[in-house]
Design an enzyme around this catalytic site. Structure first.
Site, PDB file in Angstrom:
ATOM      1  N   CYS A  94       0.813  -1.223   0.000  1.00  0.00           N
ATOM      2  CA  CYS A  94       0.000   0.000   0.000  1.00  0.00           C
ATOM      3  C   CYS A  94       0.851   1.281   0.000  1.00  0.00           C
ATOM      4  O   CYS A  94       1.454   1.583  -1.020  1.00  0.00           O
ATOM      5  CB  CYS A  94      -0.987  -0.049   1.158  1.00  0.00           C
ATOM      6  N   ARG A 128     -12.586   6.379  -0.513  1.00  0.00           N
ATOM      7  CA  ARG A 128     -11.561   5.382  -0.195  1.00  0.00           C
ATOM      8  C   ARG A 128     -12.011   4.022  -0.721  1.00  0.00           C
ATOM      9  O   ARG A 128     -13.196   3.719  -0.746  1.00  0.00           O
ATOM     10  CB  ARG A 128     -11.345   5.311   1.323  1.00  0.00           C
ATOM     11  N   HIS A 194      -3.225  -5.343   2.674  1.00  0.00           N
ATOM     12  CA  HIS A 194      -2.794  -5.409   4.076  1.00  0.00           C
ATOM     13  C   HIS A 194      -3.265  -6.742   4.627  1.00  0.00           C
ATOM     14  O   HIS A 194      -3.789  -7.571   3.929  1.00  0.00           O
ATOM     15  CB  HIS A 194      -3.478  -4.303   4.878  1.00  0.00           C
TER      16      HIS A 194
HETATM   17  N1  GLN Z   1      -2.050   6.936   2.035  1.00  0.00           N
HETATM   18  C1  GLN Z   1      -2.256   6.014   1.013  1.00  0.00           C
HETATM   19  C2  GLN Z   1      -3.671   5.994   0.438  1.00  0.00           C
HETATM   20  O1  GLN Z   1      -4.640   6.219   1.144  1.00  0.00           O
HETATM   21  C3  GLN Z   1      -1.829   4.639   1.533  1.00  0.00           C
HETATM   22  C4  GLN Z   1      -2.739   4.099   2.591  1.00  0.00           C
HETATM   23  C5  GLN Z   1      -2.286   2.776   3.156  1.00  0.00           C
HETATM   24  O2  GLN Z   1      -1.101   2.427   3.180  1.00  0.00           O
HETATM   25  N2  GLN Z   1      -3.260   2.034   3.678  1.00  0.00           N
HETATM   26  O3  GLN Z   1      -3.815   5.760  -0.743  1.00  0.00           O
END
Ligand code: GLN
Length: 245
Positions: A94, A128, A194
């Site tokens: 990520c 998101r 993740h």
């Molecule tokens: N900040 C990045 C995004 O939101 C990565 C987030 C993360 O590592 N979960 O795209």
């Protein structure tokens, strides 16, 4: 045989227990009688990066990614790029995955100039992309299915010369548009997953380890392990995810 793993920025990039990936790699090597040494390298720490066989970089929020920029620009970034070109193995998750690309433009307009070690870029979006998800690895990465959990606002777009790590079976992956997930370039494996990704996807863990062992020792055969529990976890989660609306 022995692998030296560098865990980069463990103090800032460790969302959702990403460091479990290190434990998984270490265990699966040790169970086969292969030694493993893990070195944590944080902001401000200096080491000769050419001595490592494998690098792990976890995920982090936009804020943490911005905090890292000056450290990357202090020389570490150049060394990491050389390690990529030298065929060293990288598993990047990520925020750590985004860091390997050219840049990340956050939704509120900040641009993080990243390593450009791999040809892709990331642009923040309003919504998101969050959920359990599944993808199928490309043939060059073994072709198995991978289950995971994604949470990112960044949409990643790959350049022409690089391949996705896999194809999305359920969920968003790189951008929710083109069904690609992650990146595979030389021995760099980048993913939005993740979870951590490796314990419930043992075939993928072995693929990552194999590239590092082959890079170091030429041919390397990993003995099969008794993976009944790991595979049961993988299969159960996969079935659940594929049924999700
Ligand atoms: N900040 C990045 C995004 O939101 C990565 C987030 C993360 O590592 N979960 O795209």
């Amino acid at each position: 045989m022995k692998l030296s793993i560098c865990h980069l920025y463990p103090e800032v990039l460790n969302l959702y227990g990403d460091r479990g990936n290190i434990i998984c790699m270490e265990k699966r090597l040790n169970w086969r009688g292969i030694e493993c040494e893990v070195t944590k390298l944080g902001i401000g720490d200096t080491e000769d990066l050419s001595k490592f066989d494998c690098f792990f970089i976890g995920g982090g929020q936009d804020f943490e990614q911005e905090v890292l920029l000056s450290d990357l620009n202090s020389g570490k970034g150049q060394e990491l790029k050389s390690a990529v070109e030298d065929g060293k193995t990288f598993l990047c998750i990520c925020g750590g995955y985004q860091m390997m690309g050219h840049y990340y433009k956050t939704y509120d307009g900040n641009t993080c100039e990243f390593l450009g070690a791999v040809d892709f870029y990331t642009v923040g979006s309003k919504t998101r992309m969050i959920d359990n998800y599944a993808f199928q690895l490309g043939e060059e990465s073994g072709g198995s299915t991978v289950v995971g959990f994604e949470n990112h606002s960044g949409k990643t777009y790959l350049g022409k010369g690089v391949s996705p790590l896999g194809t999305v079976l359920k969920g968003f992956g790189n951008n929710g548009e083109d069904k690609t997930e992650g990146v595979r370039y030389k021995n760099v494996f980048g993913s939005y997953s993740h979870g951590p990704i490796l314990p419930k996807n043992p075939a993928f863990c072995d693929m990552v380890l194999q590239t590092a062992l082959e890079r170091k020792y030429g041919k390397a055969t990993l003995e099969p392990l008794e993976d009944a529990f790991e595979n049961a976890a993988h299969d159960t989660v996969l079935e659940k995810i594929l049924k999700q609306e």
